[in-house]
Write a protein that holds these residues in place. Structure first.
Motif, PDB file in Angstrom:
ATOM      1  N   UNK A  24       0.374  -0.749   0.072  1.00  0.00           N
ATOM      2  CA  UNK A  24       0.264   0.650  -0.145  1.00  0.00           C
ATOM      3  C   UNK A  24       1.279   1.318  -0.137  1.00  0.00           C
ATOM      4  N   UNK A  25       0.103   2.583  -0.249  1.00  0.00           N
ATOM      5  CA  UNK A  25       0.500   3.927   0.242  1.00  0.00           C
ATOM      6  C   UNK A  25       0.897   4.056   1.329  1.00  0.00           C
ATOM      7  N   UNK A  26       0.597   4.368   2.196  1.00  0.00           N
ATOM      8  CA  UNK A  26       0.586   5.278   3.485  1.00  0.00           C
ATOM      9  C   UNK A  26       0.091   6.472   3.505  1.00  0.00           C
ATOM     10  N   UNK A  27      -0.539   7.404   3.373  1.00  0.00           N
ATOM     11  CA  UNK A  27      -0.801   8.899   3.284  1.00  0.00           C
ATOM     12  C   UNK A  27      -0.023   9.967   4.842  1.00  0.00           C
ATOM     13  N   UNK A  28      -0.371  11.446   4.477  1.00  0.00           N
ATOM     14  CA  UNK A  28       0.714  11.911   5.145  1.00  0.00           C
ATOM     15  C   UNK A  28      -0.921  12.570   5.802  1.00  0.00           C
ATOM     16  N   UNK A  29      -0.627  12.771   7.064  1.00  0.00           N
ATOM     17  CA  UNK A  29      -2.630  13.598   7.671  1.00  0.00           C
ATOM     18  C   UNK A  29      -2.781  14.583   7.070  1.00  0.00           C
ATOM     19  N   UNK A  30      -1.747  15.633   5.832  1.00  0.00           N
ATOM     20  CA  UNK A  30      -1.560  16.663   5.792  1.00  0.00           C
ATOM     21  C   UNK A  30      -2.648  16.253   4.549  1.00  0.00           C
ATOM     22  N   UNK A  31      -2.284  15.938   3.815  1.00  0.00           N
ATOM     23  CA  UNK A  31      -2.399  14.717   2.541  1.00  0.00           C
ATOM     24  C   UNK A  31      -4.166  14.825   2.169  1.00  0.00           C
ATOM     25  N   UNK A  32      -4.986  13.833   3.916  1.00  0.00           N
ATOM     26  CA  UNK A  32      -6.352  14.288   4.136  1.00  0.00           C
ATOM     27  C   UNK A  32      -7.283  15.075   3.828  1.00  0.00           C
ATOM     28  N   UNK A  33      -6.459  16.180   4.736  1.00  0.00           N
ATOM     29  CA  UNK A  33      -7.283  17.036   5.056  1.00  0.00           C
ATOM     30  C   UNK A  33      -7.268  18.204   3.450  1.00  0.00           C
ATOM     31  N   UNK A  34      -6.034  18.732   3.009  1.00  0.00           N
ATOM     32  CA  UNK A  34      -5.696  19.049   1.810  1.00  0.00           C
ATOM     33  C   UNK A  34      -6.974  18.120   1.037  1.00  0.00           C
ATOM     34  N   UNK A  35      -7.079  17.223   0.092  1.00  0.00           N
ATOM     35  CA  UNK A  35      -7.887  16.105  -0.428  1.00  0.00           C
ATOM     36  C   UNK A  35      -9.104  16.885  -0.396  1.00  0.00           C
ATOM     37  N   UNK A  36      -9.774  16.216   0.847  1.00  0.00           N
ATOM     38  CA  UNK A  36     -10.985  16.750   1.434  1.00  0.00           C
ATOM     39  C   UNK A  36     -11.804  17.851   1.104  1.00  0.00           C
ATOM     40  N   UNK A  37     -10.669  19.028   1.271  1.00  0.00           N
ATOM     41  CA  UNK A  37     -10.678  20.577   1.334  1.00  0.00           C
ATOM     42  C   UNK A  37     -11.190  20.744  -0.542  1.00  0.00           C
ATOM     43  N   UNK A  38     -10.256  20.045  -0.933  1.00  0.00           N
ATOM     44  CA  UNK A  38      -9.919  20.350  -2.407  1.00  0.00           C
ATOM     45  C   UNK A  38     -11.362  19.462  -2.867  1.00  0.00           C
ATOM     46  N   UNK A  39     -11.913  19.104  -2.424  1.00  0.00           N
ATOM     47  CA  UNK A  39     -13.895  18.119  -2.658  1.00  0.00           C
ATOM     48  C   UNK A  39     -14.830  18.491  -1.795  1.00  0.00           C
ATOM     49  N   UNK A  40     -15.103  19.447  -1.609  1.00  0.00           N
ATOM     50  CA  UNK A  40     -16.321  19.565  -0.972  1.00  0.00           C
ATOM     51  C   UNK A  40     -16.370  18.859   0.376  1.00  0.00           C
ATOM     52  N   UNK A  41     -15.476  18.429   1.064  1.00  0.00           N
ATOM     53  CA  UNK A  41     -15.767  17.589   2.127  1.00  0.00           C
ATOM     54  C   UNK A  41     -15.301  18.580   3.361  1.00  0.00           C
ATOM     55  N   UNK A  42     -16.310  19.078   4.702  1.00  0.00           N
ATOM     56  CA  UNK A  42     -15.062  19.398   5.698  1.00  0.00           C
ATOM     57  C   UNK A  42     -15.065  19.033   6.713  1.00  0.00           C
ATOM     58  N   UNK A  43     -14.082  18.616   6.819  1.00  0.00           N
ATOM     59  CA  UNK A  43     -14.230  18.000   8.145  1.00  0.00           C
ATOM     60  C   UNK A  43     -14.743  18.649   9.977  1.00  0.00           C
ATOM     61  N   UNK A  44     -15.712  17.788  10.393  1.00  0.00           N
ATOM     62  CA  UNK A  44     -16.216  18.052  11.645  1.00  0.00           C
ATOM     63  C   UNK A  44     -15.300  17.289  12.557  1.00  0.00           C
ATOM     64  N   UNK A  45     -14.857  16.906  12.202  1.00  0.00           N
ATOM     65  CA  UNK A  45     -14.067  16.724  13.652  1.00  0.00           C
ATOM     66  C   UNK A  45     -12.529  15.496  13.116  1.00  0.00           C
ATOM     67  N   UNK A  46     -11.948  15.479  13.776  1.00  0.00           N
ATOM     68  CA  UNK A  46     -10.605  14.661  13.525  1.00  0.00           C
ATOM     69  C   UNK A  46      -9.872  13.931  14.438  1.00  0.00           C
ATOM     70  N   UNK A  47      -9.655  13.432  14.901  1.00  0.00           N
ATOM     71  CA  UNK A  47     -10.056  12.260  16.529  1.00  0.00           C
ATOM     72  C   UNK A  47      -8.766  11.313  16.050  1.00  0.00           C
ATOM     73  N   UNK A  48      -7.538  11.989  17.019  1.00  0.00           N
ATOM     74  CA  UNK A  48      -6.289  10.712  17.258  1.00  0.00           C
ATOM     75  C   UNK A  48      -6.697   9.226  18.193  1.00  0.00           C
ATOM     76  N   UNK A  49      -6.517   8.297  17.145  1.00  0.00           N
ATOM     77  CA  UNK A  49      -6.697   7.268  18.202  1.00  0.00           C
ATOM     78  C   UNK A  49      -5.747   6.757  18.366  1.00  0.00           C
ATOM     79  N   UNK A  50      -4.625   7.140  18.351  1.00  0.00           N
ATOM     80  CA  UNK A  50      -3.189   6.781  17.944  1.00  0.00           C
ATOM     81  C   UNK A  50      -3.141   5.744  19.246  1.00  0.00           C
ATOM     82  N   UNK A  51      -3.323   6.627  20.545  1.00  0.00           N
ATOM     83  CA  UNK A  51      -3.317   6.106  22.456  1.00  0.00           C
ATOM     84  C   UNK A  51      -4.578   4.786  22.318  1.00  0.00           C
ATOM     85  N   UNK A  52      -5.266   4.943  21.761  1.00  0.00           N
ATOM     86  CA  UNK A  52      -6.600   3.606  21.811  1.00  0.00           C
ATOM     87  C   UNK A  52      -6.138   2.854  20.926  1.00  0.00           C
TER      88      UNK A  52
END
Length: 294
Positions: free
Chosen positions: A226-254
């Motif tokens: 696979x090709x793991x993306x960066x956190x920044x890439x997710x947010x940028x690609x969403x913004x470019x496609x009319x998807x507006x984040x309502x929640x960003x939850x870090x589940x790393x510790x969980x």
């Protein structure tokens, strides 16, 4: 477009579009040939077959004594509980869903999350996967549960789905977005979602603050092709496609307790160390992002 016929198994699609790229063909073959026991043994606990990882604290009381003859069985049940907890958290973020709504699981695997979504909301759930083996498994399971008229998987490229524009109430990727270009992926979700519809992803992503993907992230990429993306890439690609984040939850510790427990089980695949070290050194994050289509 060329394709193959699928006639075996309840709910199987009559026509299967060919993969859109040689890489996607490789991924389809990878999952069609995948024979690790981990997903099946965990799913056998209660018939919900997942292709993702878990979150939450380990219930050590439920595990009991490591010397007990039933300990490994209890450990597998606990790993599965944590995986289902993860799916519940994703479903929690879909927002209000009615019985007449349609949801789309992009990269549905063997269908565990689709079944859980239907059981919770009573709605129709459509899943897509590149793997004919996974789709057939998911459809057989839906048939066994008597919900094949409401839950269906089909072999399909998630970047070009057969669903109508603007008719999907909510959609998600659960650890499947690392197999595609994010701009193409979010363009397709944005197309099928109704205005105001909700998109949710849970995914591993590399942390831009680390600088570049770490050696552990590179090992994970190689292991799963696979090709793991960066956190920044997710947010940028969403913004470019009319998807507006309502929640960003870090589940790393969980998610760390899941991996640390799995590393002690008979189900180890050799990749556990990379996940644990990547999460601990901060180079890798486990995120939930919920976004609304505007």
């Amino acid at each position: 477009m060329t394709g193959i016929e699928l006639t075996d198994g309840p709910g199987a699609s009559a026509f299967v579009p060919a993969p859109a790229s040689p890489y996607q063909g490789d991924i389809a073959r990878y999952w069609d040939q995948e024979a690790r026991p981990v997903n099946l043994r965990l799913g056998d606990v209660d018939g919900l077959y997942h292709h993702h990882y878990g979150i939450g604290d380990v219930d050590h009381a439920a595990l009991g004594d490591a010397g007990d003859s039933e300990y490994e069985k209890k450990l597998i049940a606990e790993l599965h509980r944590l995986e289902s907890t993860q799916a519940e958290v994703l479903l929690d973020h879909l927002g209000p869903v009615g019985r007449d709504d349609t949801l789309v699981d992009a990269g549905c695997g063997r269908g565990g999350s689709m079944v859980m979504a239907h059981q919770r909301f009573g709605c129709r759930v459509e899943g897509v996967t590149l793997s004919a083996k996974q789709a057939d498994f998911a459809n057989r399971r839906a048939h066994e549960l008597g919900i094949a008229d409401r839950v269906r998987a089909r072999v399909c490229n998630m970047l070009a789905t057969p669903f109508e524009t603007g008719r999907t109430a909510a959609s998600w990727n659960n650890e499947s977005s690392m197999y595609v270009d994010l701009h193409d992926l979010f363009a397709e979700h944005s197309r099928i979602l109704a205005v105001g519809g909700r998109y949710v992803t849970i995914t591993g992503c590399w942390n831009p603050r680390y600088g570049q993907p770490s050696k552990w992230v590179s090992q994970i990429n190689a292991h799963f092709e696979c090709n793991i993306h960066s956190r920044r890439e997710y947010l940028r690609a969403m913004a470019d496609n009319r998807l507006v984040p309502q929640a960003v939850v870090d589940l790393t510790a969980a998610t760390l307790p899941y991996w640390e427990l799995r590393a002690t089980s008979s189900l180890v695949t050799g990749i556990e160390e990379a996940f644990i070290n990547a999460y601990k050194d901060g180079s890798f994050q486990y995120l939930l992002i919920a976004a609304d289509r505007v």
